[in-house]
Structures are given as structure tokens and as C-alpha cells.
Design a protein around this motif. Structure first.
Motif, PDB file in Angstrom:
ATOM      1  N   LYS A   1       0.827  -1.203   0.000  1.00  0.00           N
ATOM      2  CA  LYS A   1       0.000   0.000   0.000  1.00  0.00           C
ATOM      3  C   LYS A   1       0.863   1.256   0.000  1.00  0.00           C
ATOM      4  CE  LYS A   1      -4.021  -2.014   2.320  1.00  0.00           C
ATOM      5  NZ  LYS A   1      -4.880  -1.939   3.509  1.00  0.00           N
ATOM      6  N   ILE A   2       1.896   1.228   0.836  1.00  0.00           N
ATOM      7  CA  ILE A   2       2.782   2.401   0.897  1.00  0.00           C
ATOM      8  C   ILE A   2       3.489   2.623  -0.463  1.00  0.00           C
ATOM      9  CG2 ILE A   2       4.864   3.315   2.007  1.00  0.00           C
ATOM     10  CD1 ILE A   2       3.937   1.862   4.566  1.00  0.00           C
ATOM     11  N   LYS A   3       3.915   1.490  -1.018  1.00  0.00           N
ATOM     12  CA  LYS A   3       4.611   1.587  -2.311  1.00  0.00           C
ATOM     13  C   LYS A   3       3.684   2.115  -3.380  1.00  0.00           C
ATOM     14  CE  LYS A   3       7.394  -1.135  -5.529  1.00  0.00           C
ATOM     15  NZ  LYS A   3       7.930  -2.477  -5.862  1.00  0.00           N
ATOM     16  N   ALA A   4       2.433   1.585  -3.344  1.00  0.00           N
ATOM     17  CA  ALA A   4       1.472   2.070  -4.338  1.00  0.00           C
ATOM     18  C   ALA A   4       1.209   3.558  -4.145  1.00  0.00           C
ATOM     19  CB  ALA A   4       0.178   1.271  -4.215  1.00  0.00           C
ATOM     20  N   GLY A   5       1.077   3.946  -2.833  1.00  0.00           N
ATOM     21  CA  GLY A   5       0.864   5.358  -2.567  1.00  0.00           C
ATOM     22  C   GLY A   5       2.057   6.196  -3.001  1.00  0.00           C
ATOM     23  N   LEU A   6       3.258   5.659  -2.703  1.00  0.00           N
ATOM     24  CA  LEU A   6       4.464   6.382  -3.128  1.00  0.00           C
ATOM     25  C   LEU A   6       4.567   6.448  -4.650  1.00  0.00           C
ATOM     26  CD1 LEU A   6       7.058   5.036  -0.517  1.00  0.00           C
ATOM     27  CD2 LEU A   6       5.952   7.283  -0.575  1.00  0.00           C
ATOM     28  N   ASP A   7       4.219   5.305  -5.264  1.00  0.00           N
ATOM     29  CA  ASP A   7       4.270   5.308  -6.741  1.00  0.00           C
ATOM     30  C   ASP A   7       3.293   6.332  -7.298  1.00  0.00           C
ATOM     31  OD1 ASP A   7       6.183   3.357  -6.635  1.00  0.00           O
ATOM     32  OD2 ASP A   7       4.777   1.671  -6.942  1.00  0.00           O
ATOM     33  N   ALA A   8       2.087   6.364  -6.646  1.00  0.00           N
ATOM     34  CA  ALA A   8       1.103   7.343  -7.120  1.00  0.00           C
ATOM     35  C   ALA A   8       1.612   8.747  -6.892  1.00  0.00           C
ATOM     36  CB  ALA A   8      -0.235   7.116  -6.424  1.00  0.00           C
ATOM     37  N   LYS A   9       2.201   8.921  -5.711  1.00  0.00           N
ATOM     38  CA  LYS A   9       2.752  10.236  -5.426  1.00  0.00           C
ATOM     39  C   LYS A   9       3.916  10.573  -6.360  1.00  0.00           C
ATOM     40  CE  LYS A   9       1.384  10.418  -0.577  1.00  0.00           C
ATOM     41  NZ  LYS A   9       1.854  10.523   0.816  1.00  0.00           N
ATOM     42  N   ILE A  10       4.743   9.544  -6.565  1.00  0.00           N
ATOM     43  CA  ILE A  10       5.883   9.776  -7.483  1.00  0.00           C
ATOM     44  C   ILE A  10       5.384  10.094  -8.882  1.00  0.00           C
ATOM     45  CG2 ILE A  10       7.850   8.641  -8.621  1.00  0.00           C
ATOM     46  CD1 ILE A  10       8.320   7.163  -5.966  1.00  0.00           C
ATOM     47  N   ALA A  11       4.365   9.313  -9.313  1.00  0.00           N
ATOM     48  CA  ALA A  11       3.820   9.576 -10.648  1.00  0.00           C
ATOM     49  C   ALA A  11       3.227  10.970 -10.703  1.00  0.00           C
ATOM     50  CB  ALA A  11       2.766   8.521 -10.986  1.00  0.00           C
ATOM     51  N   LEU A  12       2.488  11.281  -9.607  1.00  0.00           N
ATOM     52  CA  LEU A  12       1.907  12.619  -9.547  1.00  0.00           C
ATOM     53  C   LEU A  12       2.996  13.684  -9.512  1.00  0.00           C
ATOM     54  CD1 LEU A  12      -0.631  14.346  -9.379  1.00  0.00           C
ATOM     55  CD2 LEU A  12      -0.573  14.038  -6.868  1.00  0.00           C
ATOM     56  N   LEU A  13       4.032  13.357  -8.720  1.00  0.00           N
ATOM     57  CA  LEU A  13       5.146  14.309  -8.652  1.00  0.00           C
ATOM     58  C   LEU A  13       5.863  14.408  -9.991  1.00  0.00           C
ATOM     59  CD1 LEU A  13       6.788  16.183  -6.895  1.00  0.00           C
ATOM     60  CD2 LEU A  13       8.175  14.211  -6.168  1.00  0.00           C
ATOM     61  N   ASP A  14       6.013  13.221 -10.609  1.00  0.00           N
ATOM     62  CA  ASP A  14       6.664  13.247 -11.929  1.00  0.00           C
ATOM     63  C   ASP A  14       5.828  14.056 -12.897  1.00  0.00           C
ATOM     64  OD1 ASP A  14       8.736  11.735 -10.961  1.00  0.00           O
ATOM     65  OD2 ASP A  14       7.911   9.809 -11.681  1.00  0.00           O
ATOM     66  N   ALA A  15       4.523  13.822 -12.837  1.00  0.00           N
ATOM     67  CA  ALA A  15       3.664  14.575 -13.739  1.00  0.00           C
ATOM     68  C   ALA A  15       3.734  16.051 -13.414  1.00  0.00           C
ATOM     69  CB  ALA A  15       2.230  14.075 -13.638  1.00  0.00           C
TER      70      ALA A  15
END
Length: 556
Positions: free
Chosen positions: A491-505
């Protein structure tokens, strides 16, 4: 239509007669009695050794009146024909009668029923039936002629099971029926003591009033008269002074008193009545301990206790006769108090009794000795109980010992101090004081070791199983925690990935915006540079150049 039925109430009532009745219930109460028989009223054959084995004995009854004998069923005319009994012809009766009690006047003719009549009960072993087998019979005779009396029209000749007499003597004689009394033992010594005491008194009389020697030459006409009158301070007249010679009587009391003491000691040894038995002698307490005095007192009573023990044999025979009488004539059940409890006694059940022992209860010492002996028994019982020998000593035996100690101490009811283990509830029939559960027997040491080994192995196996269960539980918890951690990590990784993706975007947008800004800035810079270049050009060119510049600017 009306029918009239005769009524029962209209008929005359039958006549009833009432009576006052008084019912009187008569109940006979029979009991066995023990009566003392004076020795002058009892006789037995010569050579007899005991009453049980003798062939003949008799008892002269001299205490019943004419009216009493007639009431008992004897022939009235025969009883009235018997002579009066006065008791003046017996030497023993007269010797026993010291205050003239036996001499009685004859009854008057108006009250002849109160006169005493002598009857004699004979107990004879003879072949009365002529069958060649002698049996015991009771024959009752009356008067001096020995006439056989009649009762209820028949001669008083009755078969008997046993002679109803029991005899005892304090000093038995070997192989003889008649023994000796205490008086027979001490009377010779008492006569000797009386003679010695009389001699001592005579000697003292002679000392107080000695004889006198008077010479005829010195005797006057009044000398003998003066000597015959003995009074204190009296005067004896003689012809010559000193003419009287008083005889000196020798003192013999110095030899009489030791003899009296010797006779007293012999009397004590024969009768058993010593000074200690009669009371504590003052001389016995000189330099003597209490134990020594008690031993002397106990030893002085041994003779008395021996006499009581010998006479108790007659009491044993007496109770045997009582038991036989009640056993033969007992016809009803009675409630008696026995051992502090009311019990039902039926003499009819005694007819099947084949064995019985009569204990006289003597010869076991005084209370101090009985207490010491009972305490010794109690100590032995205590040792047996402590040793686990419950098969030898039970609750009943312990209660008997405690009850005996209570009785010796003077308490009649041991139930006040101890519970009877045999006491039963009369309603439920259960024991009032049941014994506790018996203790378990000690286990075998080998069995204990095997059980301990099995318990140890079971404990180890249980511990191992518990450890395995704990380990499995821990593994399960570890797996659950691991899975939960992985889930949480995912869950944390998914959240981080989402955040990272959001941050990347967001960064990409920022980068694009920055690029646009940079491009715009570069464009503006370029425009500015172009404008600067144009301005410079215009400045250099002058107005033409200014017009050109305006032209270019419009183009833009």
C-alpha cells in the motif's frame, strides 16, 4: 292425590338403659428377691462341700405368720394346728439376741393370725418317683413333728432344678462347707489380751491397795477394824509404832505391755485391720514420704480385699441363681436402664442362652491402682494407633478405655466427655458419630517412582507440545505480520508510486511550464535583443531608421 308416609320421628323411641361402669385392671408384677438367711436357720448334711453338690439341706422359716401362710395357699386347718414359734429353744438364737428381742408373747385367741409359725423347706435328692434316678425335690414341713404341709389340696413335694441358696465365708476351710469367720480368727487372741489386761489391772489394784503384815504382838483391839476400812488418810491403830509392814507388790506391767503389742500385731495380721487402715498413725508420718505411706496403707488393705474377693464367689453363685429364676419365670418384656440407656429386655429370649460369665469386679486394686493400670492400657493403645495397627485397636476399644477412666474418676456418665461410637439414632437407625474415612494405605515406592517418571515424561511431552504449539502460533503470527507488512508495504509503495507519478507529472508539468517560460523568456529576450538592435540601428540610422523601425514594429 296426596299420599302420607309414616315418619320415623313419629314412632316412639326405644328405651335405653345407661350404666356407670368402673373397670379395674390388675397387673401382677413379679420380681426375684435375694434374702439373707441367718446361720441358725440353715442346715446342710455332714460332709457336704458345697450347696450345689449336697444331697440334703434345709431352711427353717420363722418370720411368717399364720395369716401369711394361709394367704400363700397352705391348708388353713393344718396351719392352725401347728404350734407357736417363740425361738426360746435355740442356743444360737438366744446368743444372738442380746437385747431380749426374740421373746414374744403368744398371740391372743382373738388375733391368732399374727402368731409366728415355723415351717421348714427341705431340699432332698431322692428317687421319689421310683424310676431309679434320684432328683432334687423341695419338701415343706411344719411344726416340731415335721408334718408335710399341703397347698391347694396337694402335698408340698415339688421337683426343683437347683437348690436356691448361695453361701460364702470369709475364711474358707479346705474341702469343708463351713469356713471360719473373722471372729473365729481373733477370739482366741482377744481372750488372751483380756486375760493379760485383767492381770495388769489386778497388779495395779494391788499397788494401789497392797496387803499389810501385822504382828499379833503389835495388833490392838481396833487394828483389824481399821485395816478393813480402806480410805485415803485413814488411821490404823496399833500397840507399837511401826508395827505394820506393807507388802511390796512387784510390777509386772513391764512384761505385759510388750505382750499386748505382740497380740495387737497378730490381730492386725489375722484380720487385716491395721492402724493405717483405720486412720493415719502419727508415728507413720515420721520421716516418711507420701509414696511410702501410700504403700503401707495399700498393703494393709490387701487382707481385707482378699476376704472381699473370696466372699464375692458367693455373690457369683447368687447372681447365677437370680439369672436362672428370671430365665425360668420371666414372661414379659421390660424396659430397663442399662449403661445409661433404656433398652428392651425380654427374659424369654434367655432360654436359648448356652453360655454366660459372671464377673464380680473385685481384686483389681484400689482406684489409684486401677487408674494406673487403665492408663497403661491407654498408652499401649496409643502406641498401636501410632504404629498403624488399627486392626488391633478400634474406636470401640478406645471409647471403652476412656469410659473406664471416667468411671474410676467418679463420673457415672462418660457420654458427657466422650462420644459413643456405637450410639444409633432411634429414628433413622444411623450412627450418631460415624467414624472418619479410613486413611489410604501408603503406596509402593516403585509405583511412586514409575508414576513420577510417567508424570515427568508427560510433562516434558506436554512442554514440547506447548513449545511446538507456541512456535506454530508464533510462525502464524509472523506470517500474518509479514503478510500485513507486505500489504502495508505494497500500500505504501502504491501510494508512493502514485505520489511519485503525480510528482513526476507535476515535475514534468513544471518542466514544461519552465521550458515554456524559458522559451517565452528567450523569445522575449530575443525580442528585447531585437528591439535593442533596432533601437541601436535606429539611433545610428536616424529617422530613416526610425521609420524603418516603426515599420518593422508594425509588422510585428
Amino acid at each position: 292425590m296426596t299420599l302420607s308416609m309414616p315418619s320415623a320421628l313419629s314412632q316412639p323411641a326405644p328405651a335405653f338403659t345407661t350404666h356407670d361402669v368402673t373397670i379395674v385392671t390388675t397387673r401382677k408384677f413379679a420380681q426375684a428377691r435375694v434374702m439373707g438367711v441367718p446361720p441358725e436357720e440353715f442346715g446342710i448334711e455332714r460332709g457336704a462341700r458345697s450347696i450345689r453338690d449336697c444331697n440334703y439341706c434345709f431352711h427353717e422359716i420363722v418370720t411368717k405368720t399364720e395369716a401369711q401362710l394361709i394367704a400363700e395357699g397352705f391348708d388353713a386347718a393344718q396351719i392352725r394346728s401347728l404350734g407357736d414359734y417363740t425361738g426360746t429353744t435355740r442356743v444360737e438364737t438366744l446368743a444372738r439376741d442380746t437385747v431380749d428381742e426374740q421373746s414374744r408373747a403368744s398371740a391372743s385367741a382373738a388375733n391368732s393370725g399374727t402368731r409366728l409359725v415355723r415351717i421348714t423347706e427341705h431340699y432332698v435328692r431322692m428317687d421319689y418317683e421310683g424310676e431309679g434316678r434320684p432328683c432334687l425335690y423341695q419338701i415343706i414341713t411344719g411344726g416340731d413333728q415335721g408334718e408335710i404341709l399341703r397347698k391347694d389340696g396337694q402335698d408340698c413335694i415339688t421337683p426343683f432344678d437347683a437348690i436356691p441358696f448361695a453361701a460364702t465365708t470369709p475364711v474358707p476351710m479346705t474341702h469343708r462347707f463351713f469356713g471360719r469367720s473373722i471372729a473365729d480368727l481373733v477370739m482366741p487372741l482377744q481372750r488372751e489380751k483380756t486375760a493379760l489386761k485383767r492381770g495388769a489391772l489386778d497388779n495395779l489394784y494391788l499397788h494401789n491397795n497392797p496387803r499389810v503384815e501385822v504382828a499379833e504382838a503389835n495388833a490392838g483391839p481396833n487394828t483389824l477394824d481399821d485395816l478393813l476400812v480402806s480410805r485415803p488418810g485413814g488411821v490404823v491403830r496399833t500397840k507399837t509404832a511401826g508395827g505394820l509392814n506393807w507388802q511390796v507388790v512387784p510390777d509386772i506391767t513391764s512384761s505385759i505391755y510388750p505382750m499386748l503389742q505382740y497380740i495387737d500385731a497378730e490381730l492386725e495380721s489375722r484380720s487385716g485391720l491395721s492402724k493405717q487402715a483405720q486412720g493415719i498413725d502419727a508415728n507413720a508420718l515420721q520421716n516418711q514420704s507420701a509414696t511410702a505411706v501410700a504403700q503401707v496403707f495399700s498393703a494393709s488393705q490387701m487382707r481385707i480385699k482378699l476376704i472381699a474377693r473370696i466372699m464375692a464367689e458367693g455373690v457369683r453363685d447368687m447372681f447365677g441363681l437370680l439369672h436362672a429364676t428370671i430365665r425360668k419365670h420371666g414372661q414379659q418384656r421390660q424396659t430397663v436402664r442399662l449403661r445409661n440407656a433404656w433398652v428392651q429386655v425380654d427374659p424369654r429370649d434367655w432360654k436359648t442362652r448356652d453360655d454366660m460369665t459372671i464377673e464380680v469386679g473385685l481384686g483389681s486394686g484400689g482406684k489409684a491402682q486401677q487408674f494406673a493400670q487403665t492408663m497403661a492400657i491407654a498408652n499401649v493403645q496409643k502406641e498401636l494407633v501410632m504404629a498403624g495397627k488399627v486392626n488391633l485397636v478400634g474406636d470401640r476399644e478406645l471409647y471403652n478405655t476412656a469410659a473406664e477412666l471416667t468411671r474410676i474418676m467418679g463420673h457415672k456418665n462418660p457420654g458427657r466427655f466422650f462420644n459413643d461410637p456405637a450410639a444409633v439414632d432411634p429414628q433413622s437407625g444411623r450412627l450418631l458419630h460415624p467414624p472418619p474415612a479410613p486413611p489410604q494405605p501408603p503406596p509402593d515406592p516403585k509405583l511412586i517412582a514409575a508414576q513420577a517418571r510417567v508424570q515427568t515424561e508427560q510433562a516434558i511431552a506436554a512442554h514440547k507440545a506447548q513449545l511446538a504449539q507456541q512456535q506454530a502460533h508464533n510462525d502464524l503470527i509472523h506470517q500474518q505480520v509479514k503478510m500485513q507488512a507486505e500489504i502495508e508495504l505494497a500500500k505504501i509503495k502504491a501510494g508512493l508510486d502514485a505520489k511519485i507519478a503525480l510528482l513526476d507529472a507535476h515535475l514534468k508539468g513544471l518542466g514544461e511550464a519552465q521550458q515554456r517560460e524559458q522559451a517565452q523568456a528567450a523569445h522575449e529576450m530575443k525580442i528585447a535583443e531585437t528591439a535593442l538592435d533596432l533601437a541601436a540601428t535606429s539611433a545610428r540610422a536616424g529617422s530613416g531608421g526610425h521609420a524603418q523601425h516603426r515599420t518593422e514594429r508594425r509588422d510585428d
